[in-house]
Motif scaffolding. Structure first.
Motif, short mmCIF file in Angstrom:
data_model
loop_
_atom_site.label_atom_id
_atom_site.label_comp_id
_atom_site.label_asym_id
_atom_site.label_seq_id
_atom_site.Cartn_x
_atom_site.Cartn_y
_atom_site.Cartn_z
N SER A 48 0.80 -1.23 0.00
CA SER A 48 0.00 0.00 0.00
C SER A 48 0.84 1.28 0.00
N PRO A 50 3.86 2.21 -2.31
CA PRO A 50 4.84 1.93 -3.36
C PRO A 50 6.15 2.68 -3.14
N SER A 277 0.28 7.63 0.05
CA SER A 277 -0.29 6.60 -0.82
C SER A 277 -1.34 7.17 -1.76
N LYS A 280 0.58 8.63 -4.65
CA LYS A 280 1.14 7.54 -5.44
C LYS A 280 0.06 6.85 -6.28
N ALA A 281 -1.09 6.58 -5.68
CA ALA A 281 -2.16 5.89 -6.38
C ALA A 281 -2.72 6.73 -7.52
N ALA A 283 -1.17 9.11 -9.10
CA ALA A 283 -0.16 9.21 -10.15
C ALA A 283 -0.09 7.93 -10.99
N THR A 284 -0.19 6.79 -10.33
CA THR A 284 -0.17 5.51 -11.05
C THR A 284 -1.32 5.41 -12.05
N ASN A 285 -2.45 5.99 -11.68
CA ASN A 285 -3.63 5.95 -12.56
C ASN A 285 -3.67 7.11 -13.56
N GLY A 286 -2.62 7.95 -13.53
CA GLY A 286 -2.57 9.05 -14.48
C GLY A 286 -3.47 10.22 -14.13
N ASP A 289 0.07 14.43 -11.75
CA ASP A 289 1.51 14.34 -11.98
C ASP A 289 2.17 14.20 -10.61
N GLU A 290 2.89 13.10 -10.41
CA GLU A 290 3.38 12.79 -9.07
C GLU A 290 4.32 13.85 -8.51
#
Length: 324
Positions: A48, A50, A277, A280-281, A283-286, A289-290
């Motif tokens: 949970s 990354p 988190s 991060k989540a 950003a991972t899904n677009g 912008d992280e």
């Protein structure tokens, strides 16, 4: 139409925006939380969170060195035990993961400032932050246990100890125990204003510290309250806290801001696991912008009044700021 003042004049170019910028981030602002686990050659990813791991003592120094080289000046150590019991006995064990990690890190990266979390939740079989009697956390009986934990960290070489349990009187108990054993110069960073927050979920996976019954609302603060934060901070300062912390950070910017106007002590804010988190989540899904979201969130915490920020982004953001 003639306007006497145009705020956009000072926003036209990036060098001009930098020139008038009121709040800036610097690598020295950040403290990097790390999880230390029993065993050898352990680099255990936390699903949970990354990019965050549980490290064994033999490997954690490498991560600390990487953080120091990125510009991070301080770390916060959380420990996991080999075995749990009702008293959280391993928390104060001289051969525990945190105690051994302190010594190892001091040898490998002597310039790094080491802060240690002082609590029992990750070490107790019931997952609460203190001694449980008849289904309730016994505040006063817990104080001696916390003092023993803090003392074991100081003996191992910790620069600061950070009680996070939210027991009444724990700062005084720890301060007296440290002073009596000759550790007058070991500072106390108190989780003075720690709310009973939903944003701790990923941390509880990382530290394996979820309560086995009930919740922690009888000792952590009600998210609805802000005046109570002043009382908590004032009590811990009176008991000897050197640094006051607000946790979580981003949902409590108003608390950070108002406390900054009331206290003279250095003020820390903890960008907790859930805050990390979420970014991060997304950003991972677009969806975000992280790097931009990370920097903005940390800038807001500092702008609110935090002198230092505990964040799992510490190594990443310090490296980014150094290369900018």
């Amino acid at each position: 139409m003639e306007l006497p003042y145009r705020p956009r004049r000072l926003r036209r170019r990036e060098p001009l925006r930098r020139l008038v910028r009121e709040t800036c981030l610097h690598p020295d602002d950040f403290i990097y939380p790390l999880f230390v686990a029993p065993g050898k050659k352990v680099k255990d990813p936390i699903a949970s969170m990354p990019g965050i791991y549980r490290w064994s003592v033999d490997l954690v120094s490498g991560e600390v060195e990487a953080a120091y080289n990125a510009g991070v000046p301080a770390i916060l150590l959380f420990g996991l035990p080999e075995q749990k019991d009702e008293l959280g006995s391993e928390a104060s064990k001289r051969t525990g993961a945190v105690q051994r990690a302190i010594k190892q890190i001091k040898k490998a990266v002597p310039e790094m400032l080491i802060i240690t979390d002082v609590c029992l939740c990750g070490y107790t079989s019931h997952g609460h932050c203190g001694l449980v009697r008849e289904g309730e956390v016994d505040n006063d009986a817990t104080l001696e246990l916390l003092a023993q934990v803090a003392l074991s960290h100081a003996e191992a070489g910790a620069d600061l100890v950070a009680p996070s349990d939210m027991m009444d009187g724990r700062v005084l108990a720890i301060r007296e125990a440290l002073d009596e054993r000759g550790f007058e110069m070991t500072a106390v960073m108190s989780y003075a204003v720690k709310y009973a927050s939903a944003f701790y979920g990923p941390f509880r996976e990382a530290a394996e510290s979820a309560p086995q019954f009930g919740d922690r609302r009888s000792y952590q603060m009600d998210p609805a309250n802000i005046r109570e934060a002043f009382r908590e901070a004032a009590l811990d300062i009176e008991e000897g806290a050197d640094i006051i912390m607000v946790k979580p950070a981003l949902p409590y910017l108003d608390v950070i801001s108002q406390l900054r106007g009331e206290i003279d002590q250095p003020l820390a804010a903890y960008q907790v696991s859930g805050e990390y988190s979420m970014i991060k989540a997304a950003a991972t899904n677009g969806w975000l912008d992280e790097s931009t979201a990370m920097l903005e969130s940390l800038l807001c915490i500092k702008r609110a009044g935090a002198d230092m920020i505990l964040t799992y982004f510490a190594k990443e953001v310090a490296s980014l700021l150094r290369s900018a």
